[in-house]
Structures are given as C-alpha cells and as structure tokens.
Enzyme design. Structure first.
Site, PDB file in Angstrom:
ATOM      1  CD  GLU A  81      43.761  31.175  44.027  1.00  0.00           C
ATOM      2  OE1 GLU A  81      42.888  31.082  44.899  1.00  0.00           O
ATOM      3  OE2 GLU A  81      44.474  32.189  43.879  1.00  0.00           O
ATOM      4  CE  LYS A 104      44.959  30.149  47.836  1.00  0.00           C
ATOM      5  NZ  LYS A 104      45.301  31.452  48.443  1.00  0.00           N
TER       6      LYS A 104
END
Length: 295
Positions: free
Chosen positions: A176, A213
C-alpha cells in the site's frame, strides 16, 4: 495462512475488502466518528477495548459476510481478540471472509516528498503468529505526498523488499503506497507510481503474486495494465479521506479495481444505534461499496 480457497476468493470474488485496521494513532478519530469521545476512556487499554467492541459489532452483524465482503484487514490487537466465541480470523473465515493483518509500525518523517515505513523488527514473529491464527495475508502502508521520482522509487523498493520477506513466511503481501488525495500533483504521482510498480512486478519470479492497495487515481484506469498483470492477485483501492459517495463514484470509473475502504465503510455507523438500526446502516454502506466494486 494462504490456501487455495482463500486465494480463489480474493482473486475472483465479486465484492470488496473491509479495512478494520485503525492503529493507535488513528483509533481516537475512528472512535470519535463512531460517537465515542476521548473522555470515554482514560488509557490505551480502554481505547483499544472500545474499538474492538466496534469492530466485533461490525463483524458479527448479519449483513457482514462473504457474500459481498471478500476479506477484512485487522489490527494486531483485533487479530488477537475474540468474536462470536472464536479467534477473530477463525470467526471471519467461518463467514467466508478472508482475514488479513496490518503489519507496518507507522511512518517515518517525510523525505523527498514521501513517508517510508518505520522499521519492523518483529515482523517475522508477527507473521508467524498470524499464520498460526489462520491469517491469509498482510497489509503495509507508506505515503506519497509529492511527485518526487526518487522518493516514490524508494517507497516501492521498500514495499517490495518487505513483501519478499512476507511471502517467505507463507503470507500474501498487500502493498500500500498511498498517494495523498491532498497532493497538489496527484496525477503525476499516479503516473510515476504506475511506472515504478510495473518495473518491480516485471522482475518477480514467474508464479509469484502480490496484492496492491492504491489510492483511487485522478485519471481513471491509469492502473489498467497493473490490474491485469500476472504478478498481481488483486488490485484494491483505499478511500483516502473521500466520503463514501465520493469514493464509490471515483472507484466505479476504474475497471478492475475493488474497494478496501475504512472511513468510507464506517462513515455513518454510530454506537448509539440499536442492533437492527446498526445493521441497516452497515448493510446500506456494504451495498453501495459492493456496487462500486462490481463495475
């Protein structure tokens, strides 16, 4: 731990991943949004107890199940807690929801327009504990504030280095590198990040997969090649401060991206609601996010 049923669910399922992983720094804000002020607790143990109660209420709500929720990301203390008389990861999988674990320890100060992850000296032990409890994968967050190529390259290098360790522990890493929606050059950040991610994905050994992500891009479908890359099990999107309506509208423009929302999932939940009212509000949020993820 990775297994074929969980992999199939994440890779091919229609739905989204719930982010229930607020850590110590973000917990007071999450509780305040839920209607619990800081004077309701006097120390960290009480604070974490209250956020755990909120998360358990979400997870045990009838509308929260694997029909629309593919997975859930947990804070370490949540993983170690109980729901429905079971360890939380076990309970989630009993509802066909795949459990993930947040493993990062927060952010360093900004350098070159980015905030790298702090060191994770206990990563191996934490991952081993996650595997023993039935966790499928991990999630780790860093932040991009400016379109600085050197900084973004450093963030991606760090994320993939740690992802290699996580794979060796038998878990699926969710990478992420969040781009701040407040960045003055979001579109440039998106473009640089897309290039850096592809460089690393192209060098992964054949058959190796990771999850990503990412922030919803300013220009839709800039990550189209990454969505379809053979080294990407699934590409999910964070809400990043957008309201539920904004996040769902923007997400729906991006083919192949599904949601992994936190604030946008919890936005209208209040602790004072009756159980029926709570489930109705949660069901409405799940339906909206599911629809945006299914486009």
């Amino acid at each position: 731990m990775q297994n074929s049923q969980m992999t199939d669910k994440i890779a091919t399922g229609i739905g989204f991943i719930a982010a229930l992983d607020q850590s110590g720094g973000s917990t007071p804000k999450a509780l305040a949004g839920y209607g619990i002020k800081e004077d309701a607790y006097s120390n960290d143990d009480e604070m974490f107890g209250l956020i755990h109660e909120m998360r358990v209420r979400i997870m045990t709500s009838p509308s929260f199940n694997g029909e629309r929720v593919l997975g859930a990301i947990l804070f370490e203390k949540t993983m170690d807690g109980q729901a429905g008389g079971m360890d939380v990861p076990e309970y989630l999988w009993s509802k066909a929801v795949v459990p993930f674990l947040k493993v990062d320890k927060g952010l360093e100060d900004e350098v070159n327009g980015v905030q790298m992850m702090k060191p994770m000296p206990d990563l191996a032990a934490l991952c081993a504990r996650g595997v023993s409890k039935g966790v499928y994968g991990t999630k780790m967050r860093s932040v991009i504030n400016l379109a600085n190529k050197e900084g973004i390259a450093a963030i991606v290098n760090q994320q993939f280095d740690v992802a290699g360790d996580i794979l060796s522990y038998g878990l699926m890493p969710m990478i992420e590198p969040e781009i701040s929606i407040k960045s003055a050059d979001r579109a440039q950040c998106d473009a640089i990040l897309a290039d850096e991610l592809k460089k690393h994905l192209d060098t992964l050994p054949k058959g190796t997969q990771v999850m990503l992500k990412l922030s919803i891009p300013q220009n839709a479908n800039i990550y189209a090649d990454i969505v379809n890359h053979p080294a990407v099990l699934r590409l999910v999107a964070l809400s990043g401060g957008f309201s539920t309506d904004e996040a769902c509208t923007e997400l729906a423009k991006n083919k192949g991206m599904i949601a992994s929302f936190s604030r946008a999932l919890l936005e209208k939940l209040q602790h004072g609601l009756s159980d029926d009212e709570f489930d109705e509000v949660l069901n409405n949020a799940i339906a909206q996010i599911y629809a945006a993820s299914a486009t």
